[in-house]
Write an enzyme that holds these catalytic residues in place. Structure first.
Site, mmCIF file in Angstrom:
data_model
loop_
_atom_site.group_PDB
_atom_site.id
_atom_site.type_symbol
_atom_site.label_atom_id
_atom_site.label_comp_id
_atom_site.label_asym_id
_atom_site.label_seq_id
_atom_site.Cartn_x
_atom_site.Cartn_y
_atom_site.Cartn_z
ATOM 1 C CG ASP A 133 -2.047 0.975 1.126
ATOM 2 O OD1 ASP A 133 -3.213 0.547 1.029
ATOM 3 O OD2 ASP A 133 -1.779 2.205 1.119
ATOM 4 N N GLY A 177 -15.698 3.241 3.685
ATOM 5 C CA GLY A 177 -14.417 3.919 3.516
ATOM 6 C C GLY A 177 -13.661 3.503 2.276
ATOM 7 C CD GLN A 178 -14.735 -0.023 -2.728
ATOM 8 O OE1 GLN A 178 -15.881 -0.295 -2.363
ATOM 9 N NE2 GLN A 178 -14.183 -0.562 -3.802
ATOM 10 C CG HIS A 209 -8.668 -2.744 -2.420
ATOM 11 N ND1 HIS A 209 -9.577 -1.973 -3.118
ATOM 12 C CD2 HIS A 209 -8.476 -2.097 -1.248
ATOM 13 C CE1 HIS A 209 -9.901 -0.904 -2.416
ATOM 14 N NE2 HIS A 209 -9.256 -0.959 -1.268
ATOM 15 C CG ASN A 231 -12.068 -0.230 3.923
ATOM 16 O OD1 ASN A 231 -12.449 -0.652 5.014
ATOM 17 N ND2 ASN A 231 -10.879 0.322 3.753
ATOM 18 C CG HIS A 251 -6.837 -2.682 3.097
ATOM 19 N ND1 HIS A 251 -6.038 -1.566 2.946
ATOM 20 C CD2 HIS A 251 -8.037 -2.371 2.545
ATOM 21 C CE1 HIS A 251 -6.738 -0.609 2.324
ATOM 22 N NE2 HIS A 251 -7.957 -1.073 2.076
#
Ligand code: AMP
Ligand code: ZN
Length: 113
Positions: free
Chosen positions: A31, A92-93, A99, A86, A101
């Site tokens: 990230d 909170g995307q 994806h 998310n 995390h």
């Protein structure tokens, strides 16, 4: 492939990124803004806007299997790690390509913010 999707471009190699894992269907990379000593994103090569966009549950199982493989590769399988997906605005995307995390390398607080 979605033309204006940054993660599609990373998966296809149009945007250079240090891939730490890749197979026929999934890729993983660090990230840009790490929130833990290990903070990796695991994505399908296929463009799904979010978790809500996936119709085939096997894709999700295989995505998590890839995350398990990567956790071993990164040496955090034994100490533990967290997955976060998310979804949508309140989730909170911010990048509209599914994806996972993968966070680890320190103790993860609960509840998340
Ligand atoms: P989310 O908020 O769940 O949509 O997460 C998107 C994540 O993608 C954030 O943690 C960003 O730091 C990360 N991100 C955005 N662009 C890139 C990029 N080009 N390379 C790596 N990570 C990125
Ligand atoms: Zn995409």
């Amino acid at each position: 492939m979605s033309d204006d999707c940054v993660f599609c471009k990373i998966a296809s190699g149009d945007i250079p990124a240090a891939l730490i894992y890749q197979d026929e269907r999934f890729v993983a990379f660090h990230d840009l803004s790490p929130q833990a000593p290990v903070h990796v994103l695991v994505i399908p090569r296929t463009h799904y806007t979010s978790l809500m966009d996936v119709k085939d549950a096997a894709v999700l199982g295989d995505l998590l299997e890839a995350a398990k493989t990567i956790s071993s590769q990164l040496g955090i399988a034994g100490t533990g790690w967290r997955t976060v997906i998310n979804t949508g605005q309140d989730g909170g995307q911010t990048v509209m390509h599914l994806h996972v995390h993968l966070l680890g390398g320190r103790f993860m607080q609960w509840p998340p913010g």
